[in-house]
Each structure stands twice: as structure tokens, then as C-alpha cells.
Design an enzyme around this catalytic site. Structure first.
Site, short mmCIF file in Angstrom:
data_model
loop_
_atom_site.label_atom_id
_atom_site.label_comp_id
_atom_site.label_asym_id
_atom_site.label_seq_id
_atom_site.Cartn_x
_atom_site.Cartn_y
_atom_site.Cartn_z
CB CYS A 1 79.23 48.97 62.88
SG CYS A 1 79.47 50.52 63.77
CG ASP B 1 81.97 53.23 64.79
OD1 ASP B 1 80.87 53.63 64.37
OD2 ASP B 1 82.15 52.86 65.98
CD GLN C 1 78.23 45.88 63.40
OE1 GLN C 1 77.22 46.36 63.89
NE2 GLN C 1 78.28 45.48 62.13
CG HIS D 1 79.07 46.77 68.93
ND1 HIS D 1 78.05 45.93 69.34
CD2 HIS D 1 78.53 47.54 67.95
CE1 HIS D 1 76.96 46.19 68.63
NE2 HIS D 1 77.23 47.16 67.79
NE ARG E 1 74.78 43.40 64.96
CZ ARG E 1 74.55 44.49 65.71
NH1 ARG E 1 74.75 45.68 65.21
NH2 ARG E 1 74.16 44.37 66.97
NE ARG F 1 73.53 49.16 71.52
CZ ARG F 1 73.60 49.47 70.22
NH1 ARG F 1 73.09 50.60 69.77
NH2 ARG F 1 74.20 48.66 69.37
N1 NVA Z 1 80.97 53.39 68.27
C1 NVA Z 1 79.56 53.57 68.07
C2 NVA Z 1 78.95 52.31 67.51
C3 NVA Z 1 77.48 52.41 67.23
C4 NVA Z 1 76.89 51.12 66.73
C5 NVA Z 1 78.90 53.96 69.39
O1 NVA Z 1 79.27 53.39 70.42
O2 NVA Z 1 78.03 54.83 69.38
N1 CP Z 2 75.69 48.88 64.38
C1 CP Z 2 74.80 48.99 65.39
O1 CP Z 2 74.98 48.42 66.47
O2 CP Z 2 73.69 49.72 65.09
P1 CP Z 2 72.55 50.19 66.10
O3 CP Z 2 73.18 51.23 67.02
O4 CP Z 2 71.50 50.80 65.21
O5 CP Z 2 72.05 49.03 66.88
#
Ligand code: NVA
Ligand code: CP
Length: 301
Positions: A259, A219, A134, A131, A287, A104
Site C-alpha cells: 500500500c 505492509d 486501500q 483501511h 486510489r 484518518r
Molecule cells: N499499516 C500502515 C498503513 C499506512 C498506509 C499504518 O497504519 O501506518
Molecule cells: N497507502 C496509504 O494510505 O498511503 P498514505 O499514508 O500516504 O495516505
């Protein structure tokens, strides 16, 4: 066979993706029945997190343990990754000791560079651009509640962000129509939209976009890394909240997904999260199952 990576949904064929969804449903059944299944005994996954996470970390770590393997959490704070060691070198070293790497991070280019120098599969656990993990969970959830998504209409409401981009790829791979309702300045990547113009339509009005939709998704308005823009974004996105009233304009059978984490009172209303059309919590649980199917696919096929 050469190493397969999962950096975007386009790395797998539509048939492989649907195969994962169906396998995830079976793995979920097996776990609920208490069946022990350990296809990854003695296998190790490195999990590199340069951003915060609850669901992604817990699901990958639990999934590896349930499969008889092990997951190792690596943060830039206490590895050389945070002190400027080149990605290429880190990829060569880490991938020489483990069986799969989950990352990540911020730039999508980082994960592409890592994958290029990795001798084991690399999984995208969120970048600024995509992502895909997800989306495996989201597609599993729709499949479980409503069956095939092929030919259906999905509406994305809010920021044209990493999740939105993965929805564009999903529309292509699972063959559905995607409406995107966003403020003009927060539209998804134009090149990606143009490449999928046969199925993606951009709207300004969420009300017009959700009309007759089978699935509505949103989101957060400020993603990780955009904390400085939060105030401005709260202003710009006013009017893009998903609420029961907005959902009433969609198809009567429509589902709502998020998500998570959710910001109640911002992109989603408090009552929407408790509405029977909201499947965000089964979506979060999936997930685990969907990523177990992905790990099994990448490491045992
Ligand atoms: N769009 C959000 C998704 C978090 C799971 C982010 O990138 O923070
Ligand atoms: N939806 C998601 O990826 O959650 P986290 O940021 O908690 O991993």
C-alpha cells in the site's frame, strides 16, 4: 434513503463493491481520455487527518477537484478537534456544512462515533483497525491485471495490522482464500479470523504461506502510532521480508502489492520494488480512481 457510510468493507454488499471496481476502471479511462465529468459540482468534502498521509490526501483532494467539487483539509493541530471538543459535537457541526467527511484517525471507535452523529456519509481513510479505501484500489489493480480474484489465493506477509484486517474482510466480500504469515505475537484480531475461518489460514512460515499464491501483499512492520516499537518489531519480523526469491515460490502469474510507503530492506527488498511482478505504483494511482467511484456512489446514488 438513510445515509450510507464506508467504515469497513462490510458496509457495502459484494455486488456494490465489485460495481465500484468496474466503475473505477471506467472513471480512469475517462480521465485518461481527457473527458470532463463533474457530478459533484458545488459539493464539499471535509478531510480530517489525525495521522500523516501522502496518497490518501492527494487522491481524495484531486478526486474531488476533478469531480467539480472541493476538499477541505482539517488537522487536529489547528482545529478544535485537537483541543478536546467532543467527537459528537464536531460530527454534528462539520456534517451540517459539508456533503461528505473523510477521517484518518487512531481508534476505530472514533470514526464509528463520528458516523453515528453525522448527517452525511463518513469514509474511513484509515484507523488502527482498518483501511478499506486501500482495498478498493488493491482489488481494482488485481482486476485490471488478472481479472476476477474470486477463488484465488492471496497471501499477506508481515504484521496482522489494519491492512491485514481489511484483507480479511476483502476475502469475504470478493470470495478469495487468504493465507496470513505473521510472527505469533503479531497475528490479526482473533475474533475477526474466527469469523472468517472458512477462508483465512494463519501460518508462521512465509515460505509455506505463499506457495501457489496468486497475490502476495505486505505492509510496514511498524504502523503509524507504533513508532516506539520500531526496534523490537525490526527484530521480531526478521525473516518476513518479501523478495523475488519468496515470490518465486508463489504462482508464476502472482502479483506483489504494497500500500506504500515502503521501507526497502525491511518488509520488502530493494529489488522486489523494481521486479516486474510488483504493481505497487499502479495500485497507488488507483486510489484516485477507486475513491472517485466511492464518492460518486455515496453522493449521487
Ligand atoms: N499499516 C500502515 C498503513 C499506512 C498506509 C499504518 O497504519 O501506518
Ligand atoms: N497507502 C496509504 O494510505 O498511503 P498514505 O499514508 O500516504 O495516505
Amino acid at each position: 434513503m438513510s445515509t450510507r457510510h464506508f467504515l469497513t468493507l462490510l458496509d457495502l454488499t459484494p455486488e456494490e463493491l465489485q460495481g465500484l471496481i468496474e466503475r473505477a476502471v471506467e472513471l480512469k479511462r475517462m480521465r485518461n481520455a481527457g473527458e470532463i465529468y463533474e457530478p459533484l459540482k458545488n459539493r464539499v468534502m471535509a478531510m480530517i487527518f489525525e495521522k500523516a498521509s501522502t496518497r490518501t490526501r492527494v487522491s481524495f483532494e484531486a478526486g474531488m477537484a476533478q469531480f467539480g467539487g472541493h476538499a477541505m483539509f482539517l488537522s487536529p493541530r489547528d482545529t478544535q478537534l485537537g483541543r478536546g471538543e467532543p467527537i459528537e459535537d464536531s460530527a454534528r457541526v462539520i456534517s451540517s456544512m459539508v456533503d461528505v467527511v473523510m477521517i484518518r484517525t487512531f481508534s476505530h471507535e472514533t470514526i464509528e462515533t463520528f458516523a453515528k452523529h453525522s448527517r452525511v456519509p463518513v469514509i474511513n481513510a484509515l484507523t488502527d483497525e482498518y483501511h478499506p479505501c486501500q482495498l478498493l484500489a488493491d482489488m481494482q489493480t488485481y482486476f485490471e491485471f488478472r481479472g476476477s480474484i474470486k477463488g484465488k489465493t492471496v497471501t499477506w506477509v508481515g504484521d496482522g495490522n489494519n491492512m491485514c484486517h481489511s484483507y480479511v474482510n476483502a476475502a469475504r466480500q470478493w470470495d478469495f482464500k487468504l493465507n496470513i504469515a505473521c510472527p505469533t505475537d503479531f497475528a490479526p484480531d482473533q475474533a475477526l479470523v474466527d469469523a472468517n475461518s472458512d477462508r483465512v489460514t494463519i501460518f508462521e512460515s512465509p515460505e509455506a504461506a505463499v506457495k501457489d499464491s496468486d497475490l502476495v501483499v505486505t505492509d510496514v512492520w511498524a504502523s503509524m502510532g507504533q513508532e516506539d516499537e520500531t526496534k523490537e518489531r525490526l527484530r521480531e519480523f526478521r525473516g518476513y521480508q518479501v523478495s523475488p526469491d519468496l515470490m518465486d515460490l508463489a504462482h508464476p502469474d502472482a502479483l506483489f502489492m504494497h500500500c506504500l510507503p515502503a521501507h526497502r530492506g525491511e518488509e520488502v527488498s530493494e529489488d522486489m520494488m523494481e521486479d516486474p511482478r510488483c504493481v505497487a505504483f499502479p495500485e497507488a494511482e488507483n486510489r484516485l480512481h477507486a475513491q472517485k467511484a466511492l464518492l460518486e456512489f455515496l453522493l449521487t446514488h
